[in-house]
Design a protein around this motif. Sequence first.
Motif, PDB file in Angstrom:
ATOM      1  N   ARG A 124      40.820  56.216  38.825  1.00 47.22           N
ATOM      2  CA  ARG A 124      40.536  55.654  40.958  1.00 47.22           C
ATOM      3  C   ARG A 124      41.996  54.819  40.892  1.00 47.22           C
ATOM      4  NH1 ARG A 124      33.940  56.361  41.453  1.00 47.22           N
ATOM      5  NH2 ARG A 124      33.911  57.603  40.230  1.00 47.22           N
ATOM      6  N   THR A 125      41.756  54.144  41.675  1.00 40.79           N
ATOM      7  CA  THR A 125      42.581  53.262  42.487  1.00 40.79           C
ATOM      8  C   THR A 125      42.029  52.542  42.704  1.00 40.79           C
ATOM      9  OG1 THR A 125      42.157  54.078  44.799  1.00 40.79           O
ATOM     10  CG2 THR A 125      44.139  55.122  44.461  1.00 40.79           C
ATOM     11  N   VAL A 126      42.787  51.272  42.609  1.00 40.00           N
ATOM     12  CA  VAL A 126      41.881  49.782  42.526  1.00 40.00           C
ATOM     13  C   VAL A 126      40.824  49.504  43.518  1.00 40.00           C
ATOM     14  CG1 VAL A 126      42.688  47.582  42.096  1.00 40.00           C
ATOM     15  CG2 VAL A 126      43.313  48.839  41.091  1.00 40.00           C
ATOM     16  N   LEU A 127      41.409  49.939  44.651  1.00 41.01           N
ATOM     17  CA  LEU A 127      40.567  49.617  46.338  1.00 41.01           C
ATOM     18  C   LEU A 127      39.250  50.530  45.446  1.00 41.01           C
ATOM     19  CD1 LEU A 127      40.305  48.684  48.879  1.00 41.01           C
ATOM     20  CD2 LEU A 127      41.761  50.677  49.407  1.00 41.01           C
ATOM     21  N   GLU A 128      39.262  51.609  45.380  1.00 36.39           N
ATOM     22  CA  GLU A 128      38.200  52.413  45.097  1.00 36.39           C
ATOM     23  C   GLU A 128      37.146  51.713  44.346  1.00 36.39           C
ATOM     24  OE1 GLU A 128      39.090  57.004  45.484  1.00 36.39           O
ATOM     25  OE2 GLU A 128      39.671  56.032  44.112  1.00 36.39           O
ATOM     26  N   THR A 129      37.699  51.421  43.413  1.00 38.51           N
ATOM     27  CA  THR A 129      36.834  50.982  41.740  1.00 38.51           C
ATOM     28  C   THR A 129      36.094  48.854  42.462  1.00 38.51           C
ATOM     29  OG1 THR A 129      38.639  51.720  40.685  1.00 38.51           O
ATOM     30  CG2 THR A 129      37.330  50.191  39.327  1.00 38.51           C
ATOM     31  N   VAL A 130      37.058  48.488  43.065  1.00 37.45           N
ATOM     32  CA  VAL A 130      36.308  46.912  43.353  1.00 37.45           C
ATOM     33  C   VAL A 130      37.344  46.229  44.665  1.00 37.45           C
ATOM     34  CG1 VAL A 130      37.989  45.747  41.643  1.00 37.45           C
ATOM     35  CG2 VAL A 130      36.503  44.616  42.290  1.00 37.45           C
ATOM     36  N   ARG A 131      36.424  46.103  45.697  1.00 39.32           N
ATOM     37  CA  ARG A 131      36.970  46.215  46.863  1.00 39.32           C
ATOM     38  C   ARG A 131      37.488  44.481  46.938  1.00 39.32           C
ATOM     39  NH1 ARG A 131      36.823  49.417  50.351  1.00 39.32           N
ATOM     40  NH2 ARG A 131      36.105  51.559  50.375  1.00 39.32           N
ATOM     41  N   ASN A 132      38.057  43.929  47.195  1.00 43.07           N
ATOM     42  CA  ASN A 132      38.829  42.631  46.870  1.00 43.07           C
ATOM     43  C   ASN A 132      40.594  42.746  47.290  1.00 43.07           C
ATOM     44  OD1 ASN A 132      39.456  39.839  45.587  1.00 43.07           O
ATOM     45  ND2 ASN A 132      37.284  40.017  44.645  1.00 43.07           N
ATOM     46  N   ALA A 133      40.102  41.502  48.288  1.00 43.83           N
ATOM     47  CA  ALA A 133      41.376  41.704  49.290  1.00 43.83           C
ATOM     48  C   ALA A 133      42.714  40.868  48.116  1.00 43.83           C
ATOM     49  CB  ALA A 133      41.002  41.091  50.433  1.00 43.83           C
ATOM     50  N   PRO A 134      41.872  39.673  47.420  1.00 43.52           N
ATOM     51  CA  PRO A 134      43.008  38.807  46.992  1.00 43.52           C
ATOM     52  C   PRO A 134      43.280  39.645  45.829  1.00 43.52           C
ATOM     53  CG  PRO A 134      41.300  37.614  47.642  1.00 43.52           C
ATOM     54  CD  PRO A 134      40.751  39.294  48.022  1.00 43.52           C
ATOM     55  N   GLU A 137      28.501  35.568  40.104  1.00 43.45           N
ATOM     56  CA  GLU A 137      30.031  35.372  41.258  1.00 43.45           C
ATOM     57  C   GLU A 137      30.497  34.941  40.000  1.00 43.45           C
ATOM     58  OE1 GLU A 137      30.680  33.366  45.371  1.00 43.45           O
ATOM     59  OE2 GLU A 137      30.723  31.860  43.582  1.00 43.45           O
ATOM     60  N   ARG A 138      31.821  35.607  40.179  1.00 45.31           N
ATOM     61  CA  ARG A 138      32.941  35.153  38.142  1.00 45.31           C
ATOM     62  C   ARG A 138      34.020  34.796  39.117  1.00 45.31           C
ATOM     63  NH1 ARG A 138      32.370  40.507  35.752  1.00 45.31           N
ATOM     64  NH2 ARG A 138      31.766  41.071  37.443  1.00 45.31           N
ATOM     65  N   VAL A 139      34.380  33.877  38.557  1.00 42.30           N
ATOM     66  CA  VAL A 139      35.872  33.142  38.770  1.00 42.30           C
ATOM     67  C   VAL A 139      36.973  34.100  37.361  1.00 42.30           C
ATOM     68  CG1 VAL A 139      37.096  31.524  38.845  1.00 42.30           C
ATOM     69  CG2 VAL A 139      34.506  31.105  39.470  1.00 42.30           C
ATOM     70  N   VAL A 140      38.133  34.566  37.882  1.00 43.60           N
ATOM     71  CA  VAL A 140      38.785  35.067  37.089  1.00 43.60           C
ATOM     72  C   VAL A 140      39.737  35.101  37.025  1.00 43.60           C
ATOM     73  CG1 VAL A 140      39.413  38.235  36.352  1.00 43.60           C
ATOM     74  CG2 VAL A 140      36.891  37.592  36.819  1.00 43.60           C
ATOM     75  N   GLN A 176      43.656  42.689  45.633  1.00 47.14           N
ATOM     76  CA  GLN A 176      45.125  43.902  46.143  1.00 47.14           C
ATOM     77  C   GLN A 176      46.058  43.683  46.611  1.00 47.14           C
ATOM     78  OE1 GLN A 176      44.093  46.981  46.692  1.00 47.14           O
ATOM     79  NE2 GLN A 176      42.250  46.691  45.780  1.00 47.14           N
ATOM     80  N   GLN A 177      46.042  42.073  46.930  1.00 44.09           N
ATOM     81  CA  GLN A 177      47.403  41.146  47.247  1.00 44.09           C
ATOM     82  C   GLN A 177      48.068  41.239  45.816  1.00 44.09           C
ATOM     83  OE1 GLN A 177      46.032  38.080  50.007  1.00 44.09           O
ATOM     84  NE2 GLN A 177      46.249  39.588  51.201  1.00 44.09           N
ATOM     85  N   PHE A 178      47.121  40.559  45.330  1.00 44.84           N
ATOM     86  CA  PHE A 178      47.966  40.096  43.842  1.00 44.84           C
ATOM     87  C   PHE A 178      49.210  41.305  42.822  1.00 44.84           C
ATOM     88  CE2 PHE A 178      47.887  39.662  38.901  1.00 44.84           C
ATOM     89  CZ  PHE A 178      48.606  38.284  39.493  1.00 44.84           C
ATOM     90  N   ILE A 179      48.674  42.345  43.023  1.00 47.34           N
ATOM     91  CA  ILE A 179      48.728  43.552  42.559  1.00 47.34           C
ATOM     92  C   ILE A 179      49.382  44.664  43.365  1.00 47.34           C
ATOM     93  CG2 ILE A 179      48.379  46.048  42.139  1.00 47.34           C
ATOM     94  CD1 ILE A 179      45.019  45.324  41.745  1.00 47.34           C
ATOM     95  N   LEU A 180      50.121  44.324  44.773  1.00 45.14           N
ATOM     96  CA  LEU A 180      51.050  44.658  45.872  1.00 45.14           C
ATOM     97  C   LEU A 180      52.466  43.412  45.124  1.00 45.14           C
ATOM     98  CD1 LEU A 180      49.723  45.258  49.172  1.00 45.14           C
ATOM     99  CD2 LEU A 180      50.902  47.130  47.737  1.00 45.14           C
ATOM    100  N   ILE A 230      40.739  34.790  41.312  1.00 45.49           N
ATOM    101  CA  ILE A 230      40.190  35.236  42.527  1.00 45.49           C
ATOM    102  C   ILE A 230      38.583  35.561  41.745  1.00 45.49           C
ATOM    103  CG2 ILE A 230      41.587  37.122  42.712  1.00 45.49           C
ATOM    104  CD1 ILE A 230      40.206  39.478  40.732  1.00 45.49           C
ATOM    105  N   VAL A 231      37.430  35.234  42.973  1.00 41.24           N
ATOM    106  CA  VAL A 231      36.062  35.139  42.662  1.00 41.24           C
ATOM    107  C   VAL A 231      35.327  36.727  42.533  1.00 41.24           C
ATOM    108  CG1 VAL A 231      34.490  34.141  43.895  1.00 41.24           C
ATOM    109  CG2 VAL A 231      36.577  33.183  43.379  1.00 41.24           C
ATOM    110  N   LEU A 232      35.596  37.805  41.599  1.00 38.78           N
ATOM    111  CA  LEU A 232      34.216  38.819  42.189  1.00 38.78           C
ATOM    112  C   LEU A 232      33.120  39.011  42.004  1.00 38.78           C
ATOM    113  CD1 LEU A 232      36.120  40.374  38.978  1.00 38.78           C
ATOM    114  CD2 LEU A 232      36.261  40.626  41.554  1.00 38.78           C
ATOM    115  N   HIS A 233      32.639  39.146  42.854  1.00 43.10           N
ATOM    116  CA  HIS A 233      31.587  38.974  43.734  1.00 43.10           C
ATOM    117  C   HIS A 233      30.633  40.162  43.442  1.00 43.10           C
ATOM    118  CE1 HIS A 233      32.213  36.321  46.531  1.00 43.10           C
ATOM    119  NE2 HIS A 233      33.389  36.628  46.975  1.00 43.10           N
TER     120      HIS A 233
END
Length: 445
Positions: free
Chosen positions: A137-147, A177-180, A149-153, A169-172
């Motif tokens: 799956r794409t990262v976007l399909e798996t986790v909706r986290n804009a920061p 909430e987790r800081v990663v 996505q930007q980092f991967i780009l 990043i912060v994963l909700h």
Amino acid sequence: MGGRDWPLGHWGGLLALCLLLLVGAAASLGCAWDRGSRRVAARLRPRAAEEAASHPPPLPLVTPAALLAVEQEGRRVVDALRQKLAQAEERAQKFETLFERMVEAVLVIDGDRRIRAANPAAVALLGRRERQEVEGRTVLETVRNAPLQQFILHVLAENDQLKVAETEIVLHGSEAERVVQVHGVRLPGEGGAILVCTDISRLKRLENLRQEFVANVSHELKTPVTAIAGFLETLLDGALREPEQARRFVAIALDNARRLGAIIDDLLLLSRIEQEGGRERVGLTRQALRPLVERAVDLCRPLASDRGVPVAWVCEAGLEAAVNGPLLEQALVNLLTNAVTYSDPGKTVRLRVGRSPTGGVWLSVEDEGMGIEPAHLPRLFERFYRTDKARSRRRGGTGLGLAIVKHIAVAHGGQVTVRSTPGRGSVFTICLPGTDGAVLREDSD
Ligand code: ADP
């Protein structure tokens, strides 16, 4: 004469004819032979080729010694290949094990941001159970986290393949909430990237606690220091000339100096317990608990009689446990002081010590005082946490007493719990582990 000429001519002609015939016959025979041989050759040619193929030219003669050398060389090459293969398999196995067991979450993504591989830590970090829910799956399909996505780009666009990019990043998630912390590096070749993610929520929490603690300590120390400086200044400004007022101001300054001393003592004690923390290093000795309990009660007697709060205690004479005497005594003093401090005159404080069925020991301090609202209970053992700051300060509290009790219980491999009913009183219980290391909670007694 023509007659004589004829026979001669006749024989000559006959001879010429015979010659002619012979030449003709030879010529036709030659042609026939030539045609026949060509036909035969044409027929024979493929067969000869086949035969030539099935019978390769004989090999040059090989001696047994040469054969042996060839065989040995063959074996050597095969052994070397086998060894290389085994090494490659071992390396692949090690890599696989490392990938699977890594605490850090590892994601391998391609140029289209599709997840090609994810280790179990990554699957868990993304809040999934199965690898199939993530891989492909794409990262976007798996986790909706804009920061993210930007980092991967950013990583995919990086020209320098050796450059390791980093972000937080912060994963909700559904739970918390987790800081990663994410490290990313672009893969050579057709593109894609490797992301290594570390859950730093605990570290962040500790960092916040530390910052909060430093702020709290500074605030707690600043209050008495400001008071002392203020009263001394007032004395210098003229109050010294008025003995009555001067005496009052000096007494207040002394009070605050003592308070400062008490906070520093408590902080030093806390840091000592923390440094010596761990059951082995805190130094436990098997001893009778009764003398220890008696000393703690005696230390609290002056305050108890001042406040008119009787203290009753019970501890059977033969009760023994592996404890750090001075530390456990300090924990009991803190609990007794609180129980007396937060009780009205005439109410009784009771200290009981007993053995749990698993061989552990429990020590409980019960009062009939003001009690504690349930909302405060979860944070009660934090440093400087008070339900009523003004009242605590008025009564000389440092806000560190219960934090010290908790650290002492933990340093013994045990724990401290509280039950309280507002307006009716509280019970604080220290549970120490039995021989099997199990800590029996007081409420399961
Ligand atoms: P303090 O020095 O302020 O007593 P502690 O850490 O010992 O600090 O206690 C923290 C807070 O817990 C106190 O400020 C008080 O509000 C509350 N507390 C502790 N023990 C009792 C008790 N026995 N009854 C009611 N409240 C208590």
